[in-house]
Design an enzyme around this catalytic site. Structure first.
Site, PDB file in Angstrom:
ATOM      1  CG  HIS A 201      -2.122  -0.940   0.987  1.00 57.30           C
ATOM      2  ND1 HIS A 201      -3.259  -0.897   1.763  1.00 57.30           N
ATOM      3  CD2 HIS A 201      -2.323  -1.940   0.089  1.00 57.30           C
ATOM      4  CE1 HIS A 201      -4.111  -1.819   1.339  1.00 57.30           C
ATOM      5  NE2 HIS A 201      -3.565  -2.469   0.338  1.00 57.30           N
ATOM      6  CB  SER A 205      -2.582  -2.535  -6.166  1.00 58.87           C
ATOM      7  OG  SER A 205      -2.893  -2.625  -4.797  1.00 58.87           O
ATOM      8  CE  LYS A 227     -13.568  -7.648 -10.135  1.00 57.50           C
ATOM      9  NZ  LYS A 227     -12.876  -6.742 -11.059  1.00 57.50           N
ATOM     10  CG  ASP A 228     -11.405  -8.420  -2.408  1.00 57.95           C
ATOM     11  OD1 ASP A 228     -10.982  -8.897  -3.471  1.00 57.95           O
ATOM     12  OD2 ASP A 228     -10.822  -7.515  -1.775  1.00 57.95           O
ATOM     13  CD  GLU A 271      -0.964 -33.526   3.245  1.00 54.59           C
ATOM     14  OE1 GLU A 271      -1.100 -34.614   2.630  1.00 54.59           O
ATOM     15  OE2 GLU A 271      -1.889 -32.943   3.811  1.00 54.59           O
TER      16      GLU A 271
END
Length: 383
Positions: A201, A205, A227-228, A271
């Site tokens: 920030h 971005s 949107k998130d 894994e």
């Protein structure tokens, strides 16, 4: 109280409400937010699981069974935590590959990228020691194999392995310290994630075009927060499907057998999210070389911003790079497949070819394309 209230409101306002966000970012940018949600889920479920877990080699496996069978909603906590680890890695890997595709690692975001890779390293370490805690067959033997790799360190290798174990084999002391570190590391990851976000920030971005611009930005709230949350709803639907209908599909069946140091599993594999790195480790016939190759395969991502010198960041405007990028994605998927296969032909030589391409991508293809594209850009500017 008033003393802390105003700074807190300013932080929320500056980073979640009025933060200027590029207008053209799309759903590929959601996965940083989803990774943060996964981290919160892992910390909360881990705290509640720790209340019922017993870090003792005679009781650990039984305590996990007790959580699933007797604790109210213990089965849900256990499956959310175990599947949450897989979904955390899915979110982070997509976040990482998005950065590679759109050149988000380039200046001025090189330190954002470097801290992100450090977070990935901490995640790998946390997930590995967490995989040992259920004390199943794959937990015991996976821990034995991976920690034994420290023996390649010249002069002090064997002593280092004993120090890691706290004994002369993976035993009670090992389980105790692994439980302690598994509880501690997520909070370190959370702190590093805050630093990662704060630096992002500061510099702003990125966007799909790969250009830095002070214009064409809008506030994060309400546009991108909505949107998130749309992405979060889709994520939770898929996540819930795995938890309720396929809770064990991402786990190894041998880990539902209590650890037995007298019986070795037919095929020891980690894994799924470790398999590409495990394949690189196995592809080098020299033990020290394999360990170094595995470590470098992750650490090379840290220095990527400093070996990438292209003026054009986004793959939108780099058709040749885009081809190699998708070949690299295919290479990583092939390595993941090879990591789950037996050490025999043709899997060995396929893994070796994929390993060579993996390192060539970072050490040859990206720098060479950068030089070539910079040359062409300079020529066009002169014309």
């Amino acid at each position: 109280m008033q003393l802390f209230k105003k700074p807190l409101i300013n932080i929320v306002n500056n980073h979640l409400i009025d933060y200027p966000t590029p207008i053209n970012i799309h759903y590929a940018w959601n996965f940083g937010f989803l990774a943060a949600i996964c981290l919160i889920i892992q910390i909360l479920t881990g705290i509640f699981l720790a209340m019922h877990y017993t870090p003792h080699i005679d009781l650990a496996f039984l305590s996990v069974e007790h959580i699933c069978r007797n604790v109210n909603f213990g089965w849900l906590l256990r499956y959310v935590h175990s599947n949450g680890a897989s979904f955390f890695f899915i979110a982070v890997y997509i976040h990482l590959f998005r950065g590679l595709y759109y050149g988000s690692f380039s200046q001025p975001r090189q330190f954002v990228w470097a801290i992100g890779i450090i977070i990935l390293l901490l995640m790998i370490l946390t997930a590995f020691i967490g995989y040992v805690l259920p004390w199943g067959q794959m937990s015991l033997w996976g821990a034995t194999v991976i920690t034994s790799l420290a023996s390649v360190v010249p002069l002090i290798g064997n002593s280092l392995v004993v120090w890691l174990w706290g004994d002369f084999s993976v035993s009670q002391a090992t389980l105790n310290r692994f439980f302690s570190f598994h509880y501690l590391f997520p909070f370190i990851i959370a702190a590093m994630s805050c630093i990662h976000l704060a630096i992002l920030h500061q510099v702003g971005s990125g966007n799909p075009l790969g250009v830095d611009s002070k214009i064409n930005k809008i506030s994060m709230y309400p546009y991108f927060l909505i949107k998130d949350f749309v992405g979060l709803i889709v994520f939770l639907i898929v996540f819930s499907f795995f938890i309720y209908f396929m809770p064990n599909v991402l786990a190894h069946s041998d880990n539902y057998i209590e650890a037995n140091p007298m019986v070795t599993p037919h095929l020891i594999v980690p894994e799924w999210y470790f398999l590409p790195f495990y394949a690189i480790l196995r592809s080098v016939p020299w033990k020290l070389g394999g360990v170094l190759a595995m470590l470098i395969s992750i650490l090379i991502l840290v220095v990527l911003p400093w070996i990438h010198n292209i003026q054009i960041r986004s793959s939108y405007f780099r058709p040749v790079y885009k081809i190699f990028y998708w070949l690299f994605v295919a290479c990583c998927l092939i390595l993941g497949w090879i990591g789950s296969c037996a050490v025999e032909d043709p899997y060995v030589w396929i893994g070796q070819i994929a390993t060579i391409f993996y390192f060539s991508y970072f050490l040859i293809i990206i720098p060479f394309l950068g030089i070539l594209e910079n040359f062409l850009v300079n020529k066009l500017q002169k014309i």
